[in-house]
Scaffold this motif. Sequence first.
Motif, short mmCIF file in Angstrom:
data_model
loop_
_atom_site.label_atom_id
_atom_site.label_comp_id
_atom_site.label_asym_id
_atom_site.label_seq_id
_atom_site.Cartn_x
_atom_site.Cartn_y
_atom_site.Cartn_z
N VAL A 156 61.31 79.53 40.21
CA VAL A 156 61.30 78.62 41.33
C VAL A 156 60.50 77.40 41.17
O VAL A 156 60.77 76.14 41.49
CB VAL A 156 60.55 79.32 42.46
N GLN A 157 59.14 77.41 40.42
CA GLN A 157 58.54 76.14 39.96
C GLN A 157 59.55 75.27 39.26
O GLN A 157 59.93 75.46 37.98
CB GLN A 157 57.19 76.50 39.32
N GLY A 158 59.67 74.23 39.68
CA GLY A 158 60.42 73.10 38.85
C GLY A 158 61.89 73.32 38.89
O GLY A 158 62.55 72.64 37.97
N SER A 159 62.28 74.17 39.89
CA SER A 159 63.76 74.35 39.84
C SER A 159 64.64 73.58 40.16
O SER A 159 65.85 73.31 40.12
CB SER A 159 63.99 75.88 40.62
N ALA A 162 66.23 73.06 47.02
CA ALA A 162 65.70 72.53 48.26
C ALA A 162 65.07 73.85 48.73
O ALA A 162 65.03 74.87 48.40
CB ALA A 162 67.09 72.39 49.32
N ARG A 163 63.80 73.47 49.72
CA ARG A 163 63.16 74.46 50.08
C ARG A 163 63.89 75.49 50.66
O ARG A 163 63.37 76.55 50.55
CB ARG A 163 61.87 73.90 50.98
N GLY A 164 64.73 75.35 51.47
CA GLY A 164 65.29 76.64 52.08
C GLY A 164 65.88 77.69 51.34
O GLY A 164 65.80 78.70 51.42
N ARG A 165 66.71 76.75 50.19
CA ARG A 165 67.27 77.82 49.38
C ARG A 165 66.48 78.44 48.42
O ARG A 165 66.51 79.75 47.96
CB ARG A 165 68.18 76.89 48.29
N ALA A 166 65.12 77.82 48.05
CA ALA A 166 64.16 78.58 47.18
C ALA A 166 63.49 79.57 47.95
O ALA A 166 63.42 80.62 47.51
CB ALA A 166 62.92 77.55 46.87
N GLY A 212 73.60 83.50 43.15
CA GLY A 212 74.35 82.43 42.68
C GLY A 212 74.30 81.16 43.73
O GLY A 212 74.49 79.87 43.60
N TRP A 213 74.55 81.55 45.03
CA TRP A 213 74.73 80.66 46.12
C TRP A 213 73.50 80.02 46.38
O TRP A 213 73.22 78.83 46.44
CB TRP A 213 75.18 81.47 47.36
N LEU A 214 72.27 80.81 46.35
CA LEU A 214 71.05 80.28 46.86
C LEU A 214 70.47 79.40 45.45
O LEU A 214 69.85 78.52 45.83
CB LEU A 214 70.20 81.28 46.97
N ALA A 215 70.93 79.60 44.44
CA ALA A 215 70.42 78.73 43.08
C ALA A 215 71.28 77.68 42.89
O ALA A 215 70.98 76.83 41.94
CB ALA A 215 70.34 79.78 41.91
N ARG A 217 72.46 73.75 42.76
CA ARG A 217 71.56 72.52 43.00
C ARG A 217 72.59 71.51 43.22
O ARG A 217 73.80 71.73 43.00
CB ARG A 217 70.65 72.16 41.97
N PRO A 218 72.25 70.19 43.69
CA PRO A 218 73.10 69.28 43.91
C PRO A 218 74.00 68.85 42.73
O PRO A 218 73.43 68.90 41.52
CB PRO A 218 72.23 68.28 44.23
N SER A 219 75.10 68.52 42.86
CA SER A 219 75.95 68.01 41.62
C SER A 219 75.24 67.21 40.73
O SER A 219 74.68 66.13 41.26
CB SER A 219 77.18 67.54 42.03
N GLY A 220 75.23 67.40 39.44
CA GLY A 220 74.34 66.51 38.42
C GLY A 220 72.99 66.78 38.10
O GLY A 220 72.59 66.09 37.40
N SER A 221 72.49 67.62 39.12
CA SER A 221 71.14 67.94 38.91
C SER A 221 70.96 68.95 37.51
O SER A 221 71.53 69.85 37.56
CB SER A 221 70.46 68.46 40.04
N THR A 222 69.86 68.61 36.79
CA THR A 222 69.59 69.50 35.58
C THR A 222 68.23 70.04 35.73
O THR A 222 67.84 70.77 34.88
CB THR A 222 69.87 68.81 34.44
N ALA A 223 67.33 69.65 36.88
CA ALA A 223 66.13 70.03 36.84
C ALA A 223 65.64 71.44 37.77
O ALA A 223 66.76 71.62 38.79
CB ALA A 223 65.17 68.82 37.24
#
Length: 223
Positions: A156-159, A162-166, A212-215, A217-223
């Motif tokens: 979760v750290q640095g994932s 979004a806060r809700g998804r985390a 899978g759904w909760l993890a 991230r926005p399209s193009g994000s790699t962080a």
Amino acid sequence: MFAGHIGVALALGRAERRVNVALFVAAALLLDVVLWTLVLLGRESVAIPADFAQAHQPAFVFPWSHGLAAALAWSALAAGVAWIACRRRPAARAPVALLAAAAVFSHWLLDALVHRPELPLAGAGSATVGLALWDRLAVALAVEAALVVAGLLLYVQGSGLARGRAAGLVVLVLVTLASTVAGMTVAPPPPSAQAMAATSLATIAIVCAGIGWLARRPSGSTA
């Protein structure tokens, strides 16, 4: 050791952010998917012993899913599938494939720690191993909880979630841990091996889909 496998997968997901961590979770649970599928097909078996109410340990015959040689083969297969799945991300192919293989094989290592000596080294009838940590259930559950908490913290750290998804991911994994603890302590014996297999497969599917759904991230994000 259901939740513990997920904890290891989350830790591996920290090392490779370019794919959804559900890939590593599915890989870490692959041997159980094979096991329960083969139980339903009558190719492997699980028995509920008379002392289940005290020990909560089914007895398995599972050379094709949980044998050492089989686990190595499933690990190689997972690496191949991950390699193909990452064909549009060539830079990620090798690390994702290696981590997928590591996730699969981590399942065998953890099961060898907790099971009684019933994991075959090769095929049916070969020598079996198992350190039987489940015979010291409090210690085994503490180890499993530590794996889950460590995996969550690492992932979760640095994932970049979004806060809700985390938060949702943390809740889902902790609920899975609680269910695992309940299954090893207070749950009644399952009505049959087939019911145990069907319920386990459904649980794996739901947990993997939820992660899978909760993890995502926005399209193009790699962080």
